[in-house]
Write an enzyme that holds these catalytic residues in place. Structure first.
Site, short mmCIF file in Angstrom:
data_model
loop_
_atom_site.label_atom_id
_atom_site.label_comp_id
_atom_site.label_asym_id
_atom_site.label_seq_id
_atom_site.Cartn_x
_atom_site.Cartn_y
_atom_site.Cartn_z
N ASN A 167 -26.47 -5.73 28.00
CA ASN A 167 -26.78 -6.05 29.40
C ASN A 167 -26.18 -7.38 29.85
O ASN A 167 -26.35 -7.80 31.00
CB ASN A 167 -28.29 -6.06 29.65
CG ASN A 167 -29.01 -7.01 28.69
OD1 ASN A 167 -28.38 -7.85 28.06
ND2 ASN A 167 -30.33 -6.85 28.59
N ASP A 169 -26.93 -10.51 29.23
CA ASP A 169 -27.82 -11.60 29.63
C ASP A 169 -27.78 -12.78 28.68
O ASP A 169 -28.55 -13.73 28.81
CB ASP A 169 -29.26 -11.09 29.76
CG ASP A 169 -29.82 -10.58 28.43
OD1 ASP A 169 -29.05 -10.55 27.43
OD2 ASP A 169 -31.00 -10.20 28.38
N ASP A 201 -35.96 -16.08 15.33
CA ASP A 201 -36.55 -16.16 16.67
C ASP A 201 -37.56 -17.30 16.74
O ASP A 201 -38.78 -17.09 16.80
CB ASP A 201 -37.19 -14.83 17.03
CG ASP A 201 -37.74 -14.81 18.45
OD1 ASP A 201 -37.34 -15.69 19.25
OD2 ASP A 201 -38.58 -13.93 18.76
N SER A 205 -39.63 -15.35 21.47
CA SER A 205 -39.44 -14.64 22.74
C SER A 205 -39.10 -13.17 22.54
O SER A 205 -39.01 -12.42 23.50
CB SER A 205 -38.33 -15.32 23.54
OG SER A 205 -37.09 -15.21 22.82
N HIS A 323 16.37 -0.64 1.37
CA HIS A 323 17.18 0.58 1.47
C HIS A 323 17.12 1.09 2.91
O HIS A 323 16.07 1.03 3.55
CB HIS A 323 16.63 1.63 0.51
CG HIS A 323 17.34 2.95 0.56
ND1 HIS A 323 18.66 3.10 0.25
CD2 HIS A 323 16.90 4.19 0.90
CE1 HIS A 323 19.02 4.37 0.36
NE2 HIS A 323 17.96 5.05 0.77
N ASN A 324 18.26 1.60 3.40
CA ASN A 324 18.29 2.12 4.78
C ASN A 324 17.62 1.14 5.74
O ASN A 324 16.74 1.51 6.53
CB ASN A 324 17.60 3.48 4.86
CG ASN A 324 18.42 4.59 4.21
OD1 ASN A 324 19.59 4.41 3.91
ND2 ASN A 324 17.79 5.73 3.98
N GLU A 353 20.91 -2.96 3.48
CA GLU A 353 21.89 -1.87 3.44
C GLU A 353 22.33 -1.50 4.85
O GLU A 353 21.52 -1.51 5.79
CB GLU A 353 21.31 -0.65 2.74
CG GLU A 353 22.35 0.47 2.58
CD GLU A 353 21.76 1.74 2.00
OE1 GLU A 353 22.51 2.49 1.37
OE2 GLU A 353 20.55 1.97 2.17
N ASP A 355 24.74 1.63 6.65
CA ASP A 355 25.54 2.86 6.54
C ASP A 355 26.48 2.93 7.74
O ASP A 355 26.02 3.06 8.88
CB ASP A 355 24.64 4.10 6.53
CG ASP A 355 23.90 4.26 5.22
OD1 ASP A 355 24.02 3.38 4.36
OD2 ASP A 355 23.19 5.27 5.06
N HIS A 368 21.84 7.13 9.70
CA HIS A 368 21.77 7.93 8.48
C HIS A 368 22.59 9.20 8.72
O HIS A 368 22.16 10.09 9.46
CB HIS A 368 20.32 8.26 8.13
CG HIS A 368 20.13 8.65 6.70
ND1 HIS A 368 19.80 9.92 6.31
CD2 HIS A 368 20.25 7.93 5.55
CE1 HIS A 368 19.70 9.97 5.00
NE2 HIS A 368 19.98 8.78 4.51
N GLU A 402 27.57 1.05 2.86
CA GLU A 402 27.96 2.44 2.63
C GLU A 402 29.03 2.76 3.67
O GLU A 402 28.74 2.92 4.86
CB GLU A 402 26.75 3.36 2.76
CG GLU A 402 25.83 3.37 1.56
CD GLU A 402 26.56 3.81 0.30
OE1 GLU A 402 27.13 4.91 0.30
OE2 GLU A 402 26.59 3.04 -0.66
N LYS A 454 33.43 -1.27 -2.10
CA LYS A 454 34.63 -1.00 -2.87
C LYS A 454 35.67 -2.11 -2.66
O LYS A 454 35.71 -2.74 -1.61
CB LYS A 454 35.23 0.35 -2.45
CG LYS A 454 34.34 1.55 -2.77
CD LYS A 454 34.23 1.78 -4.26
CE LYS A 454 33.37 3.02 -4.55
NZ LYS A 454 33.33 3.32 -5.98
N ASN A 689 -23.33 2.01 1.58
CA ASN A 689 -23.59 1.54 2.95
C ASN A 689 -23.60 0.02 3.10
O ASN A 689 -24.51 -0.55 3.69
CB ASN A 689 -24.94 2.10 3.45
CG ASN A 689 -24.91 3.60 3.62
OD1 ASN A 689 -23.88 4.17 3.96
ND2 ASN A 689 -26.03 4.25 3.36
N ASP A 720 -15.81 8.25 -1.38
CA ASP A 720 -16.23 9.52 -0.79
C ASP A 720 -16.30 10.55 -1.90
O ASP A 720 -15.29 10.83 -2.55
CB ASP A 720 -15.23 9.96 0.29
CG ASP A 720 -15.78 11.09 1.16
OD1 ASP A 720 -16.46 11.98 0.61
OD2 ASP A 720 -15.52 11.08 2.38
#
Length: 752
Positions: A167, A169, A201, A205, A323-324, A353, A355, A368, A402, A454, A689, A720
């Site tokens: 609320n 308040d 408290d 209150s 990679h890539n 890398e 390509d 790619h 590449e 190369k 819990n 779980d």
């Protein structure tokens, strides 16, 4: 002795004492604050055609930016400044580069977030406005960090209060408190919750406000396991004197050097009470803050700095490799972006890398091949390399190429490399080094980019003496599909024809000449130190099992690159630890794919100043040693070690299931990754819990044969019993260098 602690303390002093700043600096910060609090209309940019105005404003808490989003309808969106990893000024993103002709760089900036959240590209109405936001966010990011280290009640508890106060308040009744506990990932017994509520408290209150809520928070976060530890070492039962703290550091944390000085620094840095500081003592609040700080981390702070010898040959280091690198998603339909290079290089990656394929208008492109991945210009990749290669580390970057281009566009590749990178590109062998003298060191190559590809002839050969555009066999290495077809069908028509290599591109290759691997025996007799071979993960595993010791010996002399199978269409990764165990230096992973493999990579390269290079153990660098990871007992050792880890407690674990009423049931699994004989996993029981302050208090023991290659991974999961556990967070580090802290601090477990 404790540079990290000193930096944190000095930062805290600077922020808490603005009088130390210049008058101009203070006025500038105040002006930035006023501008951000007043709010600004800026363009949020997603592409060249998607540019929409949004109203951004800094909230009263100075930790949150509010903005209005049309997508959310009447709802508003928020950005937590603590989630911002860095701010890039100018056209430093692919999106902002695409609109560089519309908006000048001094009006543009990019917010880069932690984790895998996308960047936010913004264009301000003026350069002054952009600078105010850039400076302001930087200041408040630092301020938020210091608040986390120096405030006993973190800011997030105030955020929870606002969420629970339905609320508005400014007070909370017991029903709102119960809702708050569930929101905070804690299913507390109603009777116990009411008892804490009643104790807090003080006004009787029936509601909590202001100081009462702070008291409730303290009661809620009481950690009996830490208090017991505190009282065990406290001479008076109320505080830790410097002598008490010194004893704890020596007996509890097993630290040894400059303990009295270190204890005094800890009191100054983490004790919130000025009275206790004056007495050079630490209260329970300061003790809690210390244990949950980077000082209490399991990671040895001395290993965060650059501490290894960087003058060994390149082949004596593990090298952080991607990679890539251009891909942001999977390798079938994923998005290609220069952002992949920015992120990898910013994480300390030292081998990326690219390509390269023929593109329209004579400009080579990067993507790619033979897939539906998007395409980017090669020259844009090189430009980003020039900007970001040495921001995270000054040590050399290897550009693994590449090459699928025609001779004509190979010349364009060479032109962009030499013109854009300039002196950063290594184009000649280092002066004073013999052609047969072995690879240079990372220190020798500081600030240099090395092209891997190369090459026509050898290191000392003159390309001009070789025929124009000479044939060199396969220009590209990573054509796994054709390799497998050749092996399975033995069809000469499928064999790749020798392609031609332009001398201009050949000249750009110096110490990383790509060659096809024949056998370890052939390499031992014929291979040159500047030659490098690449293996798919499957071929590497085959060599490991058949000739592990030979593989280690080969890698003591030459560089080796391992890359994921082309059949990993989802851009998943292989286990890099197996490759490191035989000394492979360049173990290339898909950085865009989170998982245990990248956790291990981050764990290995999180040390040595995150410079991207980690020195291999001596027994993997010496040609005289015969180390086989399959038989580590052959090492001249007295016997295996026992690693003992005590998992005591955790705090404030994040929710992973956002369903209403869902509470985490956490367990901790500790994994040992190393040579095959050292692979092991042990876990604690789960706590029902309670993701807020679970206590496990369990001891786990491991046998370690080769600690130099061991990585320890802490994993927290939500248990779980009917399905797979949900991942909560993890932290991985390179072997234990020092005693573990008494608890797993909050800095160890990261939500993803």
């Amino acid at each position: 002795n404790r540079p990290g602690a000193r930096r944190a303390r000095l930062t805290a002093l600077c922020l808490s004492r603005p009088r130390r700043l210049s008058v101009c600096a203070v006025l500038r910060v105040d002006a930035d604050l006023r501008w951000m609090r007043a709010g600004s209309v800026m363009r949020k940019v997603k592409s060249r055609t998607w540019k929409k105005q949004r109203y951004f404003r800094l909230q009263d808490d100075c930790a949150t930016i509010w903005y209005k989003s049309e997508k959310a309808g009447n709802k508003t969106s928020f950005i937590s400044i603590s989630d911002v990893e860095t701010v890039r000024e100018g056209h430093q993103s692919e999106v902002l580069l695409s609109i560089a002709d519309e908006f000048p760089p001094d009006r543009c900036f990019t917010l880069v977030f932690r984790g895998r959240r996308g960047n936010l590209d913004l264009v301000a109405e003026s350069a002054e406005e952009a600078q105010s936001w850039v400076r302001g966010i930087g200041v408040y990011r630092l301020h938020a960090l210091v608040l986390c280290l120096n405030r006993p009640a973190p800011r997030w508890i105030c955020d929870w209060f606002k969420k629970a106060d339905k609320n508005g308040d400014g007070r909370m009744n017991f029903k709102e408190v119960q809702d708050l506990l569930k929101m905070m990932n804690m299913d507390m017994n109603e009777h116990h919750a009411m008892r804490l509520f009643t104790l807090a408290d003080k006004s009787e209150s029936g509601t909590l406000e202001d100081d009462e809520f702070v008291l409730f928070y303290k009661l809620l976060t009481e950690r009996p396991e830490v208090r017991r530890l505190f009282q065990q070492h406290s001479s008076d039962g109320h505080t830790l004197s410097l002598w008490d703290l010194e004893v704890f550091l020596r007996e509890g944390q097993l630290e040894q050097e400059n303990l009295r000085e270190h204890a005094a620094e800890l009191v100054l840095c983490y004790e919130p009470s000025d009275t206790a500081k004056t007495r050079q003592a630490m209260t329970i609040d300061g003790f809690l803050m210390y244990l949950g700080s980077p000082e209490g981390s399991v990671f040895n702070p001395s290993r965060k700095q650059l501490y290894q010898d960087m003058r060994q040959p390149l082949c004596h280091y593990f090298i952080c490799s991607s990679h890539n690198t251009y891909l942001m998603e999977n390798q079938l339909r994923g998005h290609s972006s220069v952002e992949g290079y920015i992120r990898a290089l910013s994480r300390g990656c030292r081998c990326v890398e690219v390509d390269c394929w023929d593109g329209p208008n004579g400009e080579p492109i990067v993507y790619h091949g033979y897939t539906l991945t998007s395409k980017i210009l090669f020259k844009d990749v090189v430009s980003v390399m020039g900007q970001y290669a040495f921001k995270a580390s000054q040590y050399p970057v290897i550009l693994s190429m590449e090459n699928h281009c025609s001779v004509e566009q190979q010349r364009v590749l060479a032109h962009h490399l030499t013109c854009i990178l300039g002196d950063k590109l290594l184009q000649n062998a280092l002066e004073g080094r013999s052609v047969s003298g072995g690879l240079p060191s990372p220190e020798d190559l500081k600030g240099k980019i090395l092209l891997k590809g190369k090459k026509i002839g050898g290191l000392g050969a003159s390309v001009s003496a070789v025929g124009e555009d000479s044939p060199v066999g396969d220009v590209s290495e990573e054509d796994e599909r054709l390799e497998m077809e050749e092996e399975n069908h033995h069809d000469d028509t499928l064999r790749r024809k020798a392609k031609r290599l332009s001398k201009e591109l050949s000249d750009c290759v110096v110490y990383c000449k790509s060659v096809r691997f024949s056998s370890f025996k052939h390499a031992r007799i014929h291979s040159k130190f500047y030659e490098i071979s690449s293996f798919t993960e499957f071929k590497a595993k085959k060599h490991m099992k058949e000739a592990g010791a030979d593989f280690v010996h080969h890698n003591s002399r030459q560089l080796t690159r391992i890359y994921p199978s082309g059949f990993r269409t989802d851009s998943s990764n292989f286990n890099p630890q197996e490759m490191w165990s035989v000394g492979c230096q360049i173990v290339a992973l898909n950085f865009q794919t989170a998982g245990v493999e990248m956790d291990l990579n981050d764990g290995l390269f999180g040390q040595n100043g995150r410079c991207g290079y980690v020195l291999k153990p001596l027994f993997m660098r010496s040609a005289e040693k015969q180390f086989d990871p399959e038989h580590p007992q052959m090492l001249d050792r007295s016997g295996p070690l026992t690693l003992t880890i005590q998992v005591i407690s955790g705090q404030q674990l994040p929710k992973v299931n956002q369903k209403e009423g869902s509470i985490v049931d956490p367990l901790v699994r500790v994994e040992l990754h190393g040579v095959p004989l050292d692979q092991a996993k042990l876990e604690t029981h789960h706590i029902e819990n309670n993701g807020f302050n679970p206590i496990w208090d369990e001891t786990l023991k491991f046998t370690v044969h080769v600690p130099e290659l061991a990585l320890v991974r802490f994993v927290v999961e939500d248990y779980d019993k009917t399905s797979k556990n949900d991942f909560v967070g993890q932290f991985t580090l390179k072997k234990i260098h020092c005693a573990l802290p008494y608890i797993i601090p909050s800095s160890v477990v990261f939500p993803v």
